[in-house]
Design a protein around this motif. Sequence first.
Motif, PDB file in Angstrom:
ATOM      1  N   MET A 156      24.763 145.170  38.375  1.00  0.00           N
ATOM      2  CA  MET A 156      25.415 143.932  37.968  1.00  0.00           C
ATOM      3  C   MET A 156      26.802 143.806  38.585  1.00  0.00           C
ATOM      4  O   MET A 156      27.207 142.712  39.015  1.00  0.00           O
ATOM      5  N   VAL A 157      27.529 144.895  38.634  1.00  0.00           N
ATOM      6  CA  VAL A 157      28.865 144.883  39.253  1.00  0.00           C
ATOM      7  C   VAL A 157      28.753 144.485  40.724  1.00  0.00           C
ATOM      8  O   VAL A 157      29.524 143.650  41.225  1.00  0.00           O
ATOM      9  N   GLU A 158      27.783 145.066  41.430  1.00  0.00           N
ATOM     10  CA  GLU A 158      27.587 144.729  42.844  1.00  0.00           C
ATOM     11  C   GLU A 158      27.194 143.268  43.017  1.00  0.00           C
ATOM     12  O   GLU A 158      27.668 142.590  43.939  1.00  0.00           O
ATOM     13  N   MET A 159      26.336 142.766  42.126  1.00  0.00           N
ATOM     14  CA  MET A 159      25.932 141.362  42.197  1.00  0.00           C
ATOM     15  C   MET A 159      27.116 140.430  41.961  1.00  0.00           C
ATOM     16  O   MET A 159      27.261 139.409  42.638  1.00  0.00           O
ATOM     17  N   ILE A 160      27.954 140.774  41.004  1.00  0.00           N
ATOM     18  CA  ILE A 160      29.123 139.935  40.699  1.00  0.00           C
ATOM     19  C   ILE A 160      30.057 139.878  41.899  1.00  0.00           C
ATOM     20  O   ILE A 160      30.552 138.806  42.271  1.00  0.00           O
ATOM     21  N   ARG A 161      30.288 141.020  42.525  1.00  0.00           N
ATOM     22  CA  ARG A 161      31.161 141.039  43.715  1.00  0.00           C
ATOM     23  C   ARG A 161      30.562 140.237  44.848  1.00  0.00           C
ATOM     24  O   ARG A 161      31.264 139.530  45.572  1.00  0.00           O
ATOM     25  N   SER A 162      29.247 140.318  44.997  1.00  0.00           N
ATOM     26  CA  SER A 162      28.577 139.584  46.070  1.00  0.00           C
ATOM     27  C   SER A 162      28.574 138.086  45.815  1.00  0.00           C
ATOM     28  O   SER A 162      28.906 137.293  46.690  1.00  0.00           O
ATOM     29  N   VAL A 163      28.209 137.694  44.595  1.00  0.00           N
ATOM     30  CA  VAL A 163      28.050 136.273  44.301  1.00  0.00           C
ATOM     31  C   VAL A 163      29.396 135.556  44.248  1.00  0.00           C
ATOM     32  O   VAL A 163      29.478 134.346  44.519  1.00  0.00           O
ATOM     33  N   GLN A 202      31.898 136.041  46.246  1.00  0.00           N
ATOM     34  CA  GLN A 202      32.320 135.783  47.639  1.00  0.00           C
ATOM     35  C   GLN A 202      33.837 135.874  47.819  1.00  0.00           C
ATOM     36  O   GLN A 202      34.448 135.061  48.491  1.00  0.00           O
ATOM     37  N   GLY A 203      34.428 136.875  47.197  1.00  0.00           N
ATOM     38  CA  GLY A 203      35.855 137.116  47.381  1.00  0.00           C
ATOM     39  C   GLY A 203      36.773 136.289  46.512  1.00  0.00           C
ATOM     40  O   GLY A 203      37.994 136.470  46.542  1.00  0.00           O
TER      41      GLY A 203
END
Length: 316
Positions: free
Chosen positions: A50-57, A59-60
């Motif tokens: 979930m942490v990785e998805m949040i960082r990806s979605v 977009q900075g």
Amino acid sequence: MQNTDNYVVGIDLGGTKIAAALFDSKGEILNRERMETANARTAQEVVQRMVEMIRSVSQGRTLSGVGLASPGAVNSRDGIVLHGTNLPEWDNVPLKKWMGEALGVEVQVVNDANAAAWGEYVRGAGKGSENMVYVTFSTGIGAGIVLDGKMLLGTSSFAGELGHNIIDPNGPECSCGSSGCWETFASGTAIRDAALQLMQTRSSLITELAASQDEAASAKHVFEAYKQQDPVAVEVVDRAIHYMALGLANAVHTFNPDRIVIGGGVSKAGDLLFPALKAKTEQLVMKPYRGTYEIVPAGLRDDVGLIGAAALFHTS
């Protein structure tokens, strides 16, 4: 010029998938991702995903917060999943703490039914109401309550388990361990089971409709047969509507809402369900309550969990 937009990520955590979406301050979805949970065995692994998805979605973009809808028993005040339904090894998982430390933003966690209720209240069919009861008739019966514009949580964040109100102590055994819970009479599963029981001794269009669609018989086929006035379907649906209305009448007497929002798979029956459900509920409530509320279908669809989770931060 400084960017004043208020970005929030909503997460809808389920037993088989995780959905994430980035929302702007208007509640519009800017970006989304979906991932299966099947290969993540522990709570730590799911949280990392979930942490990785949040960082990806995201977009900075700098986030104002992360809202998370979780199945099972959730202590929303502390952000702890006490027991995650269909999530192995999910007992006393401190989601708020773990994810907040990893992301450096505020994280709010609610039960998925409460997230759906809040989403409907803020952006769906409940918008404009002051006191709203949200009920989803599906595999079971889920519910969420908004009173005086605030989500009702209760002492342990467990308020709103209307599906487990006992309406007949001599009724069928429920998965919760009690007998005669509302969902044993009025859920989609209950409708299917009632039809299957009658079809042990009586023929019905339900069997033909399910076979023609290469599906197992379900509440959907019961309502399709009901539309054609199949006797078995008529008996099952009339009984289900009575019990659905009985539970809604109890909710009206308890919470005095101005709006009841109905979601879940059974609600897709539309005009085959709502006129009769409204009439029966109005018949069952005490006279002073008649005409004080409306019953409407949910306005948000598959994104209701995402929208509700994000709406924990966006309320306008």
